[in-house]
Design a protein around this motif. Structure first.
Motif, mmCIF file in Angstrom:
data_model
loop_
_atom_site.group_PDB
_atom_site.id
_atom_site.type_symbol
_atom_site.label_atom_id
_atom_site.label_comp_id
_atom_site.label_asym_id
_atom_site.label_seq_id
_atom_site.Cartn_x
_atom_site.Cartn_y
_atom_site.Cartn_z
ATOM 1 N N GLU A 233 0.834 -1.199 0.000
ATOM 2 C CA GLU A 233 0.000 0.000 0.000
ATOM 3 C C GLU A 233 0.871 1.253 0.000
ATOM 4 N N SER A 235 0.191 5.423 0.240
ATOM 5 C CA SER A 235 -0.935 6.308 0.545
ATOM 6 C C SER A 235 -0.498 7.725 0.880
ATOM 7 N N TYR A 237 -2.493 11.114 2.966
ATOM 8 C CA TYR A 237 -3.695 11.432 3.738
ATOM 9 C C TYR A 237 -3.596 12.837 4.318
ATOM 10 N N ARG A 255 -8.096 10.110 2.450
ATOM 11 C CA ARG A 255 -6.967 9.198 2.225
ATOM 12 C C ARG A 255 -7.055 8.650 0.815
ATOM 13 N N ALA A 257 -5.028 6.011 -1.840
ATOM 14 C CA ALA A 257 -4.052 4.931 -1.759
ATOM 15 C C ALA A 257 -4.003 4.125 -3.050
ATOM 16 N N TYR A 259 -3.071 0.257 -4.184
ATOM 17 C CA TYR A 259 -2.865 -1.090 -3.678
ATOM 18 C C TYR A 259 -2.283 -1.961 -4.796
ATOM 19 N N HIS A 271 -9.960 5.594 -2.713
ATOM 20 C CA HIS A 271 -10.137 6.924 -2.133
ATOM 21 C C HIS A 271 -11.186 6.837 -1.027
#
Length: 320
Positions: A233, A235, A237, A255, A257, A259, A271
Protein backbone atom coordinates in the motif's frame (compact mmCIF):
# COMPACT_ATOMS: atom_id res chain seq x y z
CA UNK A 1 -18.31 -25.34 7.00
CA UNK A 2 -16.82 -24.75 3.51
CA UNK A 3 -16.74 -21.13 2.37
CA UNK A 4 -16.40 -19.66 -1.11
CA UNK A 5 -12.78 -18.37 -1.37
CA UNK A 6 -13.97 -15.27 -3.23
CA UNK A 7 -16.22 -14.37 -0.32
CA UNK A 8 -13.34 -15.03 2.04
CA UNK A 9 -11.34 -12.42 0.14
CA UNK A 10 -14.25 -9.99 0.34
CA UNK A 11 -14.42 -10.49 4.11
CA UNK A 12 -10.68 -9.96 4.40
CA UNK A 13 -10.90 -6.78 2.34
CA UNK A 14 -13.73 -5.52 4.55
CA UNK A 15 -11.59 -6.18 7.63
CA UNK A 16 -8.68 -4.18 6.29
CA UNK A 17 -10.77 -1.26 5.04
CA UNK A 18 -12.87 -1.05 8.21
CA UNK A 19 -9.78 -1.22 10.41
CA UNK A 20 -8.17 1.55 8.40
CA UNK A 21 -11.23 3.74 8.69
CA UNK A 22 -11.41 3.16 12.42
CA UNK A 23 -7.81 4.23 12.83
CA UNK A 24 -8.41 7.40 10.82
CA UNK A 25 -11.43 8.26 12.97
CA UNK A 26 -9.35 7.90 16.13
CA UNK A 27 -11.52 5.11 17.48
CA UNK A 28 -8.51 3.13 18.57
CA UNK A 29 -5.49 4.37 20.51
CA UNK A 30 -3.46 1.72 18.75
CA UNK A 31 -2.19 3.53 15.64
CA UNK A 32 0.86 5.31 14.32
CA UNK A 33 -0.98 8.57 14.91
CA UNK A 34 -0.91 7.87 18.65
CA UNK A 35 2.86 7.31 18.49
CA UNK A 36 3.35 10.58 16.61
CA UNK A 37 1.11 12.42 19.07
CA UNK A 38 3.17 11.14 21.99
CA UNK A 39 6.39 12.12 20.26
CA UNK A 40 5.05 15.61 19.56
CA UNK A 41 3.90 15.98 23.16
CA UNK A 42 7.34 15.05 24.48
CA UNK A 43 9.10 17.31 22.00
CA UNK A 44 6.88 20.38 22.15
CA UNK A 45 6.01 20.33 25.82
CA UNK A 46 4.52 23.66 26.83
CA UNK A 47 3.61 24.53 23.25
CA UNK A 48 0.50 22.43 23.84
CA UNK A 49 -0.79 25.18 26.12
CA UNK A 50 -1.44 28.88 25.74
CA UNK A 51 1.36 30.00 28.03
CA UNK A 52 4.77 31.01 26.58
CA UNK A 53 7.41 28.23 26.51
CA UNK A 54 10.78 28.52 28.22
CA UNK A 55 13.44 30.19 26.14
CA UNK A 56 15.48 27.47 24.36
CA UNK A 57 19.10 27.16 25.40
CA UNK A 58 18.82 30.20 27.63
CA UNK A 59 17.54 31.57 30.93
CA UNK A 60 13.86 31.54 31.85
CA UNK A 61 11.72 34.27 30.33
CA UNK A 62 11.23 37.34 32.50
CA UNK A 63 7.94 39.20 32.80
CA UNK A 64 7.78 42.79 31.47
CA UNK A 65 8.90 45.52 33.84
CA UNK A 66 6.03 46.64 36.06
CA UNK A 67 5.40 48.99 38.92
CA UNK A 68 6.50 47.36 42.15
CA UNK A 69 9.44 45.43 40.71
CA UNK A 70 11.75 47.32 43.08
CA UNK A 71 9.86 45.85 46.03
CA UNK A 72 9.24 42.29 44.79
CA UNK A 73 12.16 41.79 42.41
CA UNK A 74 12.16 40.34 38.90
CA UNK A 75 9.13 38.17 38.12
CA UNK A 76 9.51 35.02 36.00
CA UNK A 77 6.95 33.53 33.64
CA UNK A 78 6.07 29.96 34.56
CA UNK A 79 5.03 27.87 31.56
CA UNK A 80 2.79 24.90 32.21
CA UNK A 81 4.28 21.58 31.03
CA UNK A 82 2.29 18.78 29.47
CA UNK A 83 2.21 15.51 31.41
CA UNK A 84 2.72 12.75 28.87
CA UNK A 85 1.85 9.23 29.99
CA UNK A 86 3.51 6.31 28.14
CA UNK A 87 0.80 3.67 28.58
CA UNK A 88 -2.69 3.80 27.11
CA UNK A 89 -5.65 1.42 27.06
CA UNK A 90 -8.84 1.87 25.07
CA UNK A 91 -12.15 0.04 24.97
CA UNK A 92 -14.66 0.87 22.25
CA UNK A 93 -17.99 -0.25 20.81
CA UNK A 94 -19.42 1.22 17.60
CA UNK A 95 -22.51 0.41 15.61
CA UNK A 96 -22.39 1.08 11.86
CA UNK A 97 -24.57 0.95 8.77
CA UNK A 98 -22.97 -0.06 5.47
CA UNK A 99 -24.64 0.08 2.08
CA UNK A 100 -22.30 -2.51 0.53
CA UNK A 101 -21.27 -5.18 3.01
CA UNK A 102 -19.71 -7.48 0.36
CA UNK A 103 -17.83 -4.65 -1.41
CA UNK A 104 -19.13 -5.62 -4.85
CA UNK A 105 -19.60 -3.46 -7.99
CA UNK A 106 -23.31 -4.30 -8.34
CA UNK A 107 -26.02 -6.06 -6.39
CA UNK A 108 -25.02 -4.25 -3.19
CA UNK A 109 -26.30 -5.60 0.13
CA UNK A 110 -27.02 -3.32 3.09
CA UNK A 111 -26.38 -4.34 6.68
CA UNK A 112 -25.62 -3.10 10.17
CA UNK A 113 -22.62 -4.30 12.12
CA UNK A 114 -21.03 -3.93 15.54
CA UNK A 115 -17.33 -3.22 15.94
CA UNK A 116 -16.15 -3.83 19.51
CA UNK A 117 -12.82 -4.51 21.15
CA UNK A 118 -9.79 -3.09 22.91
CA UNK A 119 -6.35 -1.68 22.19
CA UNK A 120 -3.27 -1.10 24.33
CA UNK A 121 -0.09 0.79 23.55
CA UNK A 122 3.20 1.88 25.06
CA UNK A 123 4.94 4.95 23.57
CA UNK A 124 7.84 6.82 25.12
CA UNK A 125 11.01 8.78 24.44
CA UNK A 126 14.25 6.79 24.17
CA UNK A 127 16.78 9.58 23.74
CA UNK A 128 16.70 13.02 22.16
CA UNK A 129 14.16 13.08 19.34
CA UNK A 130 13.78 9.28 19.14
CA UNK A 131 10.73 7.42 20.46
CA UNK A 132 9.58 3.80 20.61
CA UNK A 133 6.09 2.36 20.68
CA UNK A 134 4.44 -1.04 20.76
CA UNK A 135 0.79 -2.04 20.78
CA UNK A 136 -1.85 -4.71 20.53
CA UNK A 137 -5.46 -4.46 19.35
CA UNK A 138 -8.32 -6.95 19.12
CA UNK A 139 -11.73 -6.27 17.56
CA UNK A 140 -14.80 -8.25 16.55
CA UNK A 141 -16.98 -7.28 13.60
CA UNK A 142 -20.47 -8.76 13.99
CA UNK A 143 -23.21 -8.22 11.39
CA UNK A 144 -26.95 -8.11 12.01
CA UNK A 145 -28.20 -10.04 8.97
CA UNK A 146 -25.26 -11.49 7.03
CA UNK A 147 -23.22 -13.18 9.74
CA UNK A 148 -21.21 -14.89 7.00
CA UNK A 149 -19.10 -11.72 7.02
CA UNK A 150 -18.43 -11.78 10.78
CA UNK A 151 -14.75 -11.86 11.67
CA UNK A 152 -12.14 -11.09 14.31
CA UNK A 153 -9.11 -8.86 13.69
CA UNK A 154 -5.98 -9.17 15.85
CA UNK A 155 -3.02 -6.86 15.28
CA UNK A 156 0.35 -6.34 16.97
CA UNK A 157 2.83 -3.62 16.11
CA UNK A 158 6.14 -2.13 17.26
CA UNK A 159 8.34 0.61 15.88
CA UNK A 160 10.29 3.83 16.21
CA UNK A 161 9.41 7.48 15.56
CA UNK A 162 11.78 10.41 15.14
CA UNK A 163 11.30 14.17 14.98
CA UNK A 164 13.19 15.61 12.00
CA UNK A 165 13.99 19.14 13.15
CA UNK A 166 15.81 19.93 9.88
CA UNK A 167 12.52 19.26 8.00
CA UNK A 168 10.41 21.72 9.99
CA UNK A 169 9.62 19.15 12.70
CA UNK A 170 8.23 16.45 10.42
CA UNK A 171 7.77 13.15 12.26
CA UNK A 172 8.98 9.96 10.54
CA UNK A 173 8.25 6.43 11.73
CA UNK A 174 9.01 2.83 10.82
CA UNK A 175 7.00 -0.09 12.19
CA UNK A 176 6.75 -3.85 11.99
CA UNK A 177 3.21 -5.22 12.25
CA UNK A 178 1.50 -8.60 12.20
CA UNK A 179 -2.23 -9.10 11.85
CA UNK A 180 -4.60 -12.05 11.65
CA UNK A 181 -8.19 -12.21 10.41
CA UNK A 182 -10.16 -15.18 11.71
CA UNK A 183 -13.63 -16.52 12.46
CA UNK A 184 -15.37 -14.65 15.30
CA UNK A 185 -14.70 -17.57 17.67
CA UNK A 186 -10.98 -17.51 16.65
CA UNK A 187 -11.20 -21.18 15.63
CA UNK A 188 -10.21 -20.78 11.97
CA UNK A 189 -7.84 -18.29 10.40
CA UNK A 190 -8.79 -16.53 7.18
CA UNK A 191 -5.75 -14.41 6.42
CA UNK A 192 -2.59 -13.17 8.10
CA UNK A 193 0.40 -11.09 7.08
CA UNK A 194 3.61 -9.48 8.31
CA UNK A 195 4.10 -5.85 7.30
CA UNK A 196 6.85 -3.23 7.30
CA UNK A 197 5.33 0.23 7.45
CA UNK A 198 7.01 3.64 6.96
CA UNK A 199 5.29 6.97 7.47
CA UNK A 200 6.05 10.69 7.49
CA UNK A 201 3.65 13.18 9.06
CA UNK A 202 3.49 16.94 9.45
CA UNK A 203 1.14 18.77 11.82
CA UNK A 204 0.25 22.44 11.56
CA UNK A 205 -1.37 23.91 14.67
CA UNK A 206 -3.32 26.85 13.33
CA UNK A 207 -4.49 27.87 16.79
CA UNK A 208 -5.35 26.32 20.12
CA UNK A 209 -7.77 23.49 19.35
CA UNK A 210 -7.30 23.62 15.58
CA UNK A 211 -4.84 21.56 13.55
CA UNK A 212 -4.13 20.23 10.06
CA UNK A 213 -2.30 16.95 9.43
CA UNK A 214 -0.70 15.73 6.22
CA UNK A 215 1.14 12.46 5.77
CA UNK A 216 2.60 9.91 3.37
CA UNK A 217 2.85 6.20 4.08
CA UNK A 218 3.87 2.86 2.60
CA UNK A 219 3.04 -0.65 3.86
CA UNK A 220 4.99 -3.58 2.45
CA UNK A 221 3.47 -7.06 2.65
CA UNK A 222 6.13 -9.62 3.61
CA UNK A 223 4.49 -13.02 4.12
CA UNK A 224 0.75 -13.11 3.32
CA UNK A 225 -1.12 -16.38 3.96
CA UNK A 226 -2.76 -17.05 1.57
CA UNK A 227 -0.73 -15.04 -0.92
CA UNK A 228 -3.57 -13.71 -3.08
CA UNK A 229 -4.96 -11.00 -0.70
CA UNK A 230 -1.46 -9.75 0.18
CA UNK A 231 -0.80 -6.22 -1.04
CA UNK A 232 1.64 -3.33 -0.86
CA UNK A 233 0.00 0.00 0.00
CA UNK A 234 1.18 3.52 -0.89
CA UNK A 235 -0.93 6.31 0.54
CA UNK A 236 -1.31 10.03 1.15
CA UNK A 237 -3.70 11.43 3.74
CA UNK A 238 -4.83 14.72 5.20
CA UNK A 239 -7.13 15.66 8.06
CA UNK A 240 -8.51 18.75 9.74
CA UNK A 241 -9.56 18.82 13.38
CA UNK A 242 -11.35 21.62 15.18
CA UNK A 243 -12.26 21.74 18.85
CA UNK A 244 -15.52 23.67 19.00
CA UNK A 245 -15.69 23.67 22.80
CA UNK A 246 -13.74 22.07 25.63
CA UNK A 247 -15.75 18.86 25.03
CA UNK A 248 -16.88 18.88 21.39
CA UNK A 249 -14.56 18.26 18.43
CA UNK A 250 -15.14 17.74 14.71
CA UNK A 251 -12.76 16.15 12.23
CA UNK A 252 -12.68 15.64 8.47
CA UNK A 253 -10.22 13.53 6.53
CA UNK A 254 -9.18 12.15 3.15
CA UNK A 255 -6.97 9.20 2.23
CA UNK A 256 -5.88 8.22 -1.26
CA UNK A 257 -4.05 4.93 -1.76
CA UNK A 258 -2.63 2.64 -4.43
CA UNK A 259 -2.87 -1.09 -3.68
CA UNK A 260 -0.53 -3.50 -5.47
CA UNK A 261 -1.56 -7.17 -5.22
CA UNK A 262 1.67 -8.67 -6.54
CA UNK A 263 0.65 -12.34 -6.34
CA UNK A 264 -2.25 -11.92 -8.77
CA UNK A 265 -1.11 -8.91 -10.79
CA UNK A 266 -3.95 -6.68 -9.59
CA UNK A 267 -3.76 -2.92 -8.88
CA UNK A 268 -6.39 -0.77 -7.16
CA UNK A 269 -6.84 2.94 -6.59
CA UNK A 270 -8.75 3.61 -3.39
CA UNK A 271 -10.14 6.92 -2.13
CA UNK A 272 -11.88 7.46 1.19
CA UNK A 273 -13.29 10.51 2.95
CA UNK A 274 -14.54 10.76 6.51
CA UNK A 275 -16.37 13.19 8.76
CA UNK A 276 -16.90 12.82 12.48
CA UNK A 277 -17.93 14.57 15.67
CA UNK A 278 -17.09 13.53 19.22
CA UNK A 279 -18.19 14.61 22.69
CA UNK A 280 -15.78 14.13 25.59
CA UNK A 281 -17.84 13.20 28.65
CA UNK A 282 -15.19 13.36 31.35
CA UNK A 283 -11.71 12.98 29.84
CA UNK A 284 -11.98 9.18 29.65
CA UNK A 285 -15.38 8.39 28.15
CA UNK A 286 -16.29 9.72 24.72
CA UNK A 287 -19.28 9.36 22.41
CA UNK A 288 -18.98 9.93 18.68
CA UNK A 289 -20.81 9.88 15.36
CA UNK A 290 -19.07 9.42 12.03
CA UNK A 291 -19.54 8.80 8.36
CA UNK A 292 -17.20 7.72 5.57
CA UNK A 293 -17.32 7.08 1.86
CA UNK A 294 -14.91 4.80 -0.02
CA UNK A 295 -14.41 4.45 -3.76
CA UNK A 296 -12.29 1.63 -5.17
CA UNK A 297 -11.31 1.23 -8.81
CA UNK A 298 -9.39 -1.90 -9.75
CA UNK A 299 -7.56 -3.31 -12.76
CA UNK A 300 -9.94 -6.27 -12.25
CA UNK A 301 -13.39 -4.69 -12.57
CA UNK A 302 -14.97 -7.31 -10.30
CA UNK A 303 -13.28 -5.52 -7.37
CA UNK A 304 -14.64 -2.06 -8.19
CA UNK A 305 -16.98 -0.80 -5.48
CA UNK A 306 -18.47 2.23 -3.74
CA UNK A 307 -19.23 2.06 -0.04
CA UNK A 308 -20.79 4.39 2.50
CA UNK A 309 -20.50 3.68 6.22
CA UNK A 310 -22.07 5.70 9.05
CA UNK A 311 -22.61 5.10 12.71
CA UNK A 312 -22.09 6.02 16.34
CA UNK A 313 -20.18 4.64 19.28
CA UNK A 314 -18.74 5.05 22.75
CA UNK A 315 -15.15 4.62 23.88
CA UNK A 316 -13.14 4.58 27.10
CA UNK A 317 -9.52 5.74 27.10
CA UNK A 318 -7.05 5.61 29.97
CA UNK A 319 -3.45 6.81 30.07
CA UNK A 320 -1.00 6.04 32.84
Amino acid sequence: MHRDPRRWLAAAALALITAGAAAQEGASAFSKARASDTARSHSLGADLFDGPPPAPDGPPLAAPKMKGDEEFGEQLILARRAQVEPWSISLDAQYFFTDNVALVPEGEIEDFYLRAGFSAQYANRVVGDWFVDAGLSSHHYLHDQHDFFDFHLLRAEAGVTSRLAFLADVFASAHYAWFRISDPDLSEGVFQDHIISVNVQKVWKRSRGQQIVFGLGADFSLAPEPAEPGRHEYSAYASYKLRLTERISVQAGYRGAFYDYTAIGRQDWNHSTSLGCSYDLNGRFRVSVSGSASFNRSSASFFDYDNIVSGAGVSFHLEF
